[in-house]
Design a protein around this motif. Structure first.
Motif, PDB file in Angstrom:
ATOM      1  N   UNK A   1       0.896  -1.211  -0.078  1.00 10.07           N
ATOM      2  CA  UNK A   1       0.068   0.023  -0.020  1.00 10.07           C
ATOM      3  C   UNK A   1       0.824   1.214  -0.091  1.00 10.07           C
ATOM      4  N   UNK A   2       0.588   2.257  -0.980  1.00  9.72           N
ATOM      5  CA  UNK A   2       1.501   3.503  -0.966  1.00  9.72           C
ATOM      6  C   UNK A   2       0.475   4.638  -0.271  1.00  9.72           C
ATOM      7  N   UNK A   3       0.931   5.087   0.871  1.00  9.23           N
ATOM      8  CA  UNK A   3      -0.012   6.019   1.575  1.00  9.23           C
ATOM      9  C   UNK A   3       0.659   7.456   1.487  1.00  9.23           C
ATOM     10  N   UNK A   4      -0.007   8.384   1.641  1.00 10.12           N
ATOM     11  CA  UNK A   4       0.337   9.778   1.538  1.00 10.12           C
ATOM     12  C   UNK A   4       1.351  10.002   2.576  1.00 10.12           C
ATOM     13  N   UNK A   5       2.495  10.774   2.505  1.00 13.27           N
ATOM     14  CA  UNK A   5       2.957  11.507   3.876  1.00 13.27           C
ATOM     15  C   UNK A   5       2.305  12.530   4.363  1.00 13.27           C
ATOM     16  N   UNK A   6       1.721  12.208   5.613  1.00 16.53           N
ATOM     17  CA  UNK A   6       0.769  13.610   6.254  1.00 16.53           C
ATOM     18  C   UNK A   6       0.826  13.605   7.652  1.00 16.53           C
ATOM     19  N   UNK A   7       0.207  14.305   8.232  1.00 16.34           N
ATOM     20  CA  UNK A   7       0.061  14.291   9.569  1.00 16.34           C
ATOM     21  C   UNK A   7      -1.393  14.053   9.916  1.00 16.34           C
TER      22      UNK A   7
ATOM     23  N   UNK B   1     -13.697  10.531  -5.445  1.00 13.90           N
ATOM     24  CA  UNK B   1     -14.191   9.396  -4.785  1.00 13.90           C
ATOM     25  C   UNK B   1     -14.402   9.293  -3.421  1.00 13.90           C
ATOM     26  N   UNK B   2     -14.538  10.491  -2.858  1.00  8.79           N
ATOM     27  CA  UNK B   2     -14.930  10.788  -1.794  1.00  8.79           C
ATOM     28  C   UNK B   2     -14.184  11.528  -0.502  1.00  8.79           C
ATOM     29  N   UNK B   3     -14.281  11.606   0.466  1.00 12.22           N
ATOM     30  CA  UNK B   3     -13.545  12.577   1.508  1.00 12.22           C
ATOM     31  C   UNK B   3     -12.369  12.807   1.351  1.00 12.22           C
ATOM     32  N   UNK B   4     -11.431  11.885   1.267  1.00 10.06           N
ATOM     33  CA  UNK B   4      -9.896  11.829   1.167  1.00 10.06           C
ATOM     34  C   UNK B   4      -9.525  11.670  -0.122  1.00 10.06           C
ATOM     35  N   UNK B   5     -10.502  11.909  -1.191  1.00 13.25           N
ATOM     36  CA  UNK B   5      -9.827  11.987  -2.661  1.00 13.25           C
ATOM     37  C   UNK B   5      -8.532  12.788  -2.720  1.00 13.25           C
ATOM     38  N   UNK B   6      -8.449  13.835  -2.198  1.00 13.58           N
ATOM     39  CA  UNK B   6      -7.388  14.822  -2.416  1.00 13.58           C
ATOM     40  C   UNK B   6      -5.966  14.296  -1.692  1.00 13.58           C
ATOM     41  N   UNK B   7      -6.118  13.247  -1.076  1.00  9.57           N
ATOM     42  CA  UNK B   7      -5.124  12.633  -0.117  1.00  9.57           C
ATOM     43  C   UNK B   7      -4.782  10.883  -0.406  1.00  9.57           C
ATOM     44  N   UNK B   8      -4.738  10.698  -1.936  1.00  5.63           N
ATOM     45  CA  UNK B   8      -4.314   9.610  -2.334  1.00  5.63           C
ATOM     46  C   UNK B   8      -3.432   9.688  -3.489  1.00  5.63           C
ATOM     47  N   UNK B   9      -2.170  10.392  -3.383  1.00  4.41           N
ATOM     48  CA  UNK B   9      -1.403  10.664  -4.466  1.00  4.41           C
ATOM     49  C   UNK B   9      -0.788   9.471  -5.272  1.00  4.41           C
TER      50      UNK B   9
END
Ligand code: CU
Length: 308
Positions: free
Chosen positions: A157-163, A261-269
């Motif tokens: 799984x490739x996840x965003x680097x975020x807080x 695609x939903x609430x975290x659409x902007x957070x799946x780079x």
């Protein structure tokens, strides 16, 4: 000195074209850059074609039409204004004019349709691939697997680097973009915030990569602008596309989910690390794992995947 409307019109057109050419001149940087109005720099044959079609066909034709229509409008407004024409013209139609303004758009549309269809076909038909990868959209991250190397590399799984989202507010005040970046610090490793991930997709350079795209839940889209690819990830269905990063273009490239695609659409780079063929072999042989060194090694542009 007075110029005829035609001379003035062509002068305007030339000026507009030169502005457009400068604006669309390719930057030599990778990724999005502040102030860009053109496409990101192309690194694949498909994106070369898209860029060429846009910059040398679409944009000049659009500018030409805008200039001609604007000049005609201004000319008509001045030449036929009520004050200068107390006796209004009684002309109702002009057959020749109507034939011309019907035929010219038809010719323009046909001139655009032919190269457009060729380009669509070029991008759509996947050539014999040197590597197949599979990208699966989740809520909200991408999962990558290597069907050719199933026994060596587990899907990851490739996840965003975020807080965490709830830490983006302190005493009810939202953190600024810069404050978030400062907080992430070394985790981000100088990479662009909202595009950096903890585990990029790794592919070899100068190789035809076939991308199988699907989704576990709702509809996403896998898109990397510098590769010229964008394809929907639809649950229960596998779409395919392809790219081949040109030799000498080993670097990190970025894309984003491009179907809301939903609430975290902007957070799946989407982060793609393009490495040499030898390095890719090593990465596969090592089980495709990343060390925590990964992010640090990308600081200052050392753009190689770190395999352990
Ligand atoms: Cu999305």
């Amino acid at each position: 000195m007075r110029f005829s409307p035609l001379v003035r019109m062509s002068g305007l057109a030339v000026a507009a074209l030169s502005v457009a050419t400068t604006a669309f001149a390719e930057s030599n940087k990778n990724g999005p850059t502040d102030g860009d109005i053109g496409f990101q720099r192309s690194v694949t044959p498909v994106m070369d074609s898209i860029t060429g079609f846009n910059n040398y066909w679409l944009v000049p034709i659009m500018i030409g039409i805008v200039v001609i229509v604007t000049v005609l409008m201004v000319y008509i407004m001045i030449r036929f204004r009520a004050k200068a024409n107390p006796e209004p013209s009684k002309v109702t139609h002009n057959t020749m004019l109507e034939v011309v303004w019907t035929l010219v758009p038809v010719i323009i549309l046909m001139a655009l349709a032919v190269p457009s269809m060729k380009l669509l076909y070029f991008a759509d038909v996947v050539p014999e691939a040197g590597l197949v990868i599979k990208a699966t959209g989740n809520t909200w991250n991408w999962e990558y697997s290597y069907p050719d190397y199933e026994d060596k590399v587990d899907s990851y799984i490739s996840s965003i680097v975020d807080i965490p989202h709830d830490e983006k507010r302190v005493n009810g005040e939202a953190l600024t973009h810069d404050q978030i970046i400062a907080k992430l610090g070394a985790d981000l490793g100088g990479r662009p915030y909202l595009l950096a991930t903890d585990a990029p997709l790794v592919v070899p350079v100068d190789t035809i990569v076939k991308v199988l795209v699907t989704s576990n839940n709702n509809i996403h889209a896998f898109a990397v602008p510098q590769f010229g690819i964008k394809i929907d990830a639809v649950p229960g269905r596998i779409n395919e596309t392809w790219f081949k990063v040109k030799a000498g273009e080993e670097a990190t490239y970025y894309g984003q989910c491009s179907e809301i695609c939903g609430v975290n659409h902007a957070f799946m780079p989407i982060e793609v690390q393009v490495v040499s063929k030898a390095e890719f072999k090593r990465w596969i042989a090592n089980g495709g794992s990343f060390t925590t060194q990964y992010s640090q090694n990308t600081i200052g542009g050392t753009q190689t995947a770190t395999a352990q």
